[in-house]
Design a protein around this motif. Structure first.
Motif, mmCIF file in Angstrom:
data_model
loop_
_atom_site.group_PDB
_atom_site.id
_atom_site.type_symbol
_atom_site.label_atom_id
_atom_site.label_comp_id
_atom_site.label_asym_id
_atom_site.label_seq_id
_atom_site.Cartn_x
_atom_site.Cartn_y
_atom_site.Cartn_z
ATOM 1 N N THR A 19 0.823 -1.212 0.000
ATOM 2 C CA THR A 19 0.000 0.000 0.000
ATOM 3 C C THR A 19 0.851 1.254 0.000
ATOM 4 O O THR A 19 0.444 2.301 -0.527
ATOM 5 C CB THR A 19 -0.927 -0.002 1.222
ATOM 6 O OG1 THR A 19 -1.689 -1.209 1.230
ATOM 7 C CG2 THR A 19 -1.895 1.174 1.182
ATOM 8 N N LYS A 55 1.260 2.610 -3.470
ATOM 9 C CA LYS A 55 0.040 2.877 -4.230
ATOM 10 C C LYS A 55 -0.281 4.371 -4.197
ATOM 11 O O LYS A 55 0.259 5.129 -3.400
ATOM 12 C CB LYS A 55 -1.145 2.094 -3.652
ATOM 13 C CG LYS A 55 -1.013 0.591 -3.707
ATOM 14 C CD LYS A 55 -2.232 -0.065 -3.068
ATOM 15 C CE LYS A 55 -2.117 -1.584 -3.066
ATOM 16 N NZ LYS A 55 -3.280 -2.229 -2.403
ATOM 17 N N GLU A 67 -6.115 4.444 -5.258
ATOM 18 C CA GLU A 67 -6.057 2.988 -5.309
ATOM 19 C C GLU A 67 -6.026 2.377 -3.925
ATOM 20 O O GLU A 67 -6.634 1.325 -3.681
ATOM 21 C CB GLU A 67 -4.815 2.555 -6.091
ATOM 22 C CG GLU A 67 -4.711 1.036 -6.260
ATOM 23 C CD GLU A 67 -3.447 0.608 -6.977
ATOM 24 O OE1 GLU A 67 -3.209 -0.609 -7.082
ATOM 25 O OE2 GLU A 67 -2.696 1.503 -7.429
ATOM 26 N N PRO A 112 0.348 -3.289 -6.602
ATOM 27 C CA PRO A 112 -0.216 -1.991 -7.011
ATOM 28 C C PRO A 112 -0.432 -1.934 -8.523
ATOM 29 O O PRO A 112 0.399 -2.414 -9.309
ATOM 30 C CB PRO A 112 0.841 -0.983 -6.559
ATOM 31 C CG PRO A 112 1.719 -1.729 -5.589
ATOM 32 C CD PRO A 112 1.684 -3.164 -6.003
#
Length: 305
Positions: A61, A64, A68, A78
């Protein structure tokens, strides 16, 4: 001749039969053992994946975009790989200052705990003085008290000493840990007293015996204290909340907590929060992987009977 031959053949057949049966049992037993180990390994792998998966989500994450991360937060790959979260973290926040403060506090606290905990543990393990049992009971009692209960007394003592909102107030209360004293005392008691007798015969005093003879043998316990002290002071939050208020003394834990409350801007900001958390885990992981192989019993073979 023929009767004797038949008897010999019968004995040989019975002997070969009795020898072959244990082999079959051994084969069955080894097969069951392998199946059991395989099942155990599969269970451990599943548990490891369940435990590691949130960390993998955290790392993924952090690369990202905000959109997203909000729409697909648990995916591990991602769609658009970006370093925008790390760029914002180092250019639009005080993250480098937080990292510096945490590093300074952690280094001094780790060195202080190693010295003072080992010194106190040796005194409780070897020196005979009045009230030693009471002191050790008090140390164990401190371990049983939840840390949150001591926050207000800590604040009052720090404020009365005049070290509030300073590096001294952040470091001094963390220099000694009851669990570290307990670990060192138990390890020193496992070292034979005869190791120290030769040094005493040569005229060495208690501190000389501790520093030159016993402490080098306590390397496994010292490494354990180093790892626990580094991890504990690096991840400490509650103590820094009650000991500082200046933004210049903000540590990583307080800074990341402020990021979680939306300090930079509005929105979820999952990538930048998880990027900061991912960077925080690197020093502790490096410290553990460096010292984990040295945690072993080094006192064996120290004394030859």
């Amino acid at each position: 001749m023929s009767g004797t031959t038949l008897q010999e053949q019968t004995v040989v057949a019975e002997a070969s039969d009795t020898v072959s049966r244990p082999r079959r049992r051994r084969k069955n037993y080894s097969t069951r053992t392998r199946v059991g180990q395989l099942v155990l390994y599969l269970v451990l792998i599943v548990l490891a994946l369940i435990y590691i998966y949130p960390f993998l989500v955290q790392v993924a994450t952090s690369f990202k975009t905000d959109a997203e991360a909000a729409s697909d937060p648990i995916s591990l790959i991602p769609n658009v790989f970006t370093l925008a979260a790390y760029e914002r973290l180092f250019t639009r926040s005080d993250f480098p200052l937080w990292f510096f403060n945490s590093a300074v506090v952690t280094i001094f606290v780790t060195l202080g705990r190693v010295f003072f905990c080992s010194l106190a543990g040796y005194a409780l393990a070897r020196l005979n003085f009045r009230g030693r049992g009471v002191v050790f009971a008090a140390v164990v009692a401190v371990m049983a008290v939840p840390g949150v209960v001591l926050l207000i007394p800590k604040f009052l003592v720090i404020n009365q000493l005049g070290i509030y909102d300073s590096y001294m107030g952040m470091i001094l209360p963390l220099l000694v840990d009851a669990a570290g004293v307990f670990i060192m005392k138990n390890f020193f008691e496992s070292i034979p007293v005869s190791v120290e007798e030769q040094a005493r015969i040569d005229g060495a005093g208690p501190f000389r015996v501790f520093w030159s003879v016993v402490l080098p043998m306590a390397r496994p316990a010292l490494i354990t204290i180093i790892i626990l002290s580094f991890q504990g002071s690096w991840n400490e939050l509650s103590h820094f909340i009650v000991s500082t208020q200046s933004p210049a003394l903000t540590t990583l834990t307080k800074g990341v907590a402020s990021l979680a409350s939306g300090q930079l801007s509005q929105g979820s900001q999952y990538p930048i929060k998880l990027a900061a958390a991912a960077i925080m885990t690197i020093p502790v992981a490096v410290m553990f992987f460096i010292f984990q192989r040295r945690i072993m019993n080094a006192s064996e073979g120290a004394v030859k009977e």
